[in-house]
Scaffold this motif. Structure first.
Motif, PDB file in Angstrom:
ATOM      1  N   GLY A 118       0.784  -1.227   0.000  1.00  0.00           N
ATOM      2  CA  GLY A 118       0.000   0.000   0.000  1.00  0.00           C
ATOM      3  C   GLY A 118       0.816   1.276   0.000  1.00  0.00           C
ATOM      4  O   GLY A 118       0.282   2.351  -0.272  1.00  0.00           O
ATOM      5  N   VAL A 119       2.137   1.188   0.289  1.00  0.00           N
ATOM      6  CA  VAL A 119       2.954   2.396   0.384  1.00  0.00           C
ATOM      7  C   VAL A 119       3.171   3.030  -0.984  1.00  0.00           C
ATOM      8  O   VAL A 119       3.111   4.249  -1.140  1.00  0.00           O
ATOM      9  CB  VAL A 119       4.304   2.091   1.067  1.00  0.00           C
ATOM     10  N   LEU A 120       3.429   2.212  -1.997  1.00  0.00           N
ATOM     11  CA  LEU A 120       3.747   2.769  -3.312  1.00  0.00           C
ATOM     12  C   LEU A 120       2.625   3.656  -3.834  1.00  0.00           C
ATOM     13  O   LEU A 120       2.877   4.721  -4.416  1.00  0.00           O
ATOM     14  CB  LEU A 120       4.042   1.647  -4.307  1.00  0.00           C
ATOM     15  N   SER A 121       1.383   3.257  -3.624  1.00  0.00           N
ATOM     16  CA  SER A 121       0.260   4.067  -4.114  1.00  0.00           C
ATOM     17  C   SER A 121       0.162   5.401  -3.388  1.00  0.00           C
ATOM     18  O   SER A 121      -0.431   6.354  -3.906  1.00  0.00           O
ATOM     19  CB  SER A 121      -1.055   3.294  -3.968  1.00  0.00           C
ATOM     20  N   LEU A 122       0.751   5.482  -2.192  1.00  0.00           N
ATOM     21  CA  LEU A 122       0.727   6.731  -1.428  1.00  0.00           C
ATOM     22  C   LEU A 122       1.832   7.688  -1.852  1.00  0.00           C
ATOM     23  O   LEU A 122       1.692   8.900  -1.700  1.00  0.00           O
ATOM     24  CB  LEU A 122       0.870   6.437   0.069  1.00  0.00           C
ATOM     25  N   ILE A 123       2.936   7.157  -2.365  1.00  0.00           N
ATOM     26  CA  ILE A 123       4.097   7.999  -2.654  1.00  0.00           C
ATOM     27  C   ILE A 123       4.324   8.232  -4.144  1.00  0.00           C
ATOM     28  O   ILE A 123       5.138   9.077  -4.513  1.00  0.00           O
ATOM     29  CB  ILE A 123       5.378   7.412  -2.044  1.00  0.00           C
ATOM     30  N   ALA A 124       3.609   7.490  -4.998  1.00  0.00           N
ATOM     31  CA  ALA A 124       3.839   7.591  -6.435  1.00  0.00           C
ATOM     32  C   ALA A 124       2.528   7.821  -7.179  1.00  0.00           C
ATOM     33  O   ALA A 124       1.500   7.232  -6.851  1.00  0.00           O
ATOM     34  CB  ALA A 124       4.512   6.314  -6.948  1.00  0.00           C
ATOM     35  N   SER A 125       2.588   8.663  -8.202  1.00  0.00           N
ATOM     36  CA  SER A 125       1.426   8.896  -9.051  1.00  0.00           C
ATOM     37  C   SER A 125       1.221   7.701  -9.973  1.00  0.00           C
ATOM     38  O   SER A 125       2.079   6.805 -10.080  1.00  0.00           O
ATOM     39  CB  SER A 125       1.646  10.157  -9.894  1.00  0.00           C
ATOM     40  N   ALA A 126       0.095   7.687 -10.671  1.00  0.00           N
ATOM     41  CA  ALA A 126      -0.176   6.603 -11.615  1.00  0.00           C
ATOM     42  C   ALA A 126       0.901   6.563 -12.702  1.00  0.00           C
ATOM     43  O   ALA A 126       1.349   5.481 -13.110  1.00  0.00           O
ATOM     44  CB  ALA A 126      -1.559   6.788 -12.237  1.00  0.00           C
ATOM     45  N   GLU A 127       1.323   7.736 -13.157  1.00  0.00           N
ATOM     46  CA  GLU A 127       2.379   7.792 -14.172  1.00  0.00           C
ATOM     47  C   GLU A 127       3.697   7.229 -13.638  1.00  0.00           C
ATOM     48  O   GLU A 127       4.400   6.484 -14.338  1.00  0.00           O
ATOM     49  CB  GLU A 127       2.574   9.238 -14.625  1.00  0.00           C
TER      50      GLU A 127
END
Length: 221
Positions: free
Chosen positions: A115-124
């Motif tokens: 779940g961390v990546l979705s918090l720190i990175a945009s879809a792009e």
């Protein structure tokens, strides 16, 4: 290891455990009062690394206390950065007359918590990381990404005093060991928001570094 990512003129020091004695100044001791022994040992070793960097610049040892935003307050005329994680403590420093900003970060190799990546990175950015992973699945691209944003922020904050979140930065990684971060502050500043850095991934450790030379800083309008 960290010296591989730094330009000439930047001093560095690192340790991979807390075995060497690392005395603290009274003000640092007070800061660590009540902390767990492990946290205190990490802090002390990282400060010892920082003082070795100062010695490399011909500077005397001084307390290195966190400022309002948590970044270490280096002596006047010095820029630097400190990092520590499981199995690594490191510091870098340079004269402010030749280096405008420094930021380093160390992370253990391994996937980010769920779940961390979705918090720190945009879809792009997530698509960018997916492409890198497809091209070379042997590298921990999400950890490198996380660490690179940390290093850029550590270079940015002392120069501006402006707090930013992970989503306030757009980052691209290259497979050749470099990265570029564009920060998006809420207000305009005279500080160039684009930071270039380098990364290194070993069997157990990810290291990232940003070093901006004074010559790279545009003159004030």
């Amino acid at each position: 290891m960290i010296e591989e990512l730094l330009p000439p003129g930047v001093t560095s020091s690192e340790a991979f455990d807390d075995a060497a004695p690392a005395p603290l100044f009274p003000a640092e001791e007070a800061l660590m009062e009540g902390r767990r022994a492990r946290r205190r040992s990490q802090f002390a070793t990282a400060r010892a690394c920082a003082r070795r960097c100062l010695a490399g610049l011909g500077r005397p040892p001084v307390p290195l206390l966190p400022g309002p935003g948590g970044a270490p307050q280096w002596p006047s005329g010095v820029v630097g950065s400190i990092t520590h994680c499981e199995g690594y403590r490191g510091a870098v420093a340079a004269p402010a007359s030749s280096v405008a900003a420094l930021g380093i970060d160390a992370e253990p190799v391994g996937p980010l918590p769920k779940g961390v990546l979705s918090l720190i990175a945009s879809a792009e950015e997530r698509s960018h990381l997916a492409a890198l992973t497809s091209a070379d699945p042997s590298l921990p691209w999400d950890r490198i990404f996380f660490s690179a944003k940390e290093a850029a922020y550590k270079a940015w904050y002392p120069a501006t005093g402006i707090w930013l979140g992970f989503r306030d930065a757009t980052l691209t990684l290259s497979r050749e060991g470099t990265f570029e971060t564009t920060l998006h502050p809420p207000v305009p500043t005279p500080v160039d928001p684009v930071y270039e850095g380098r990364w290194l991934a070993g069997p157990d450790l990810v290291l990232t570094a940003v070093a901006r030379g004074v010559r790279d800083v545009p003159p004030a309008a």
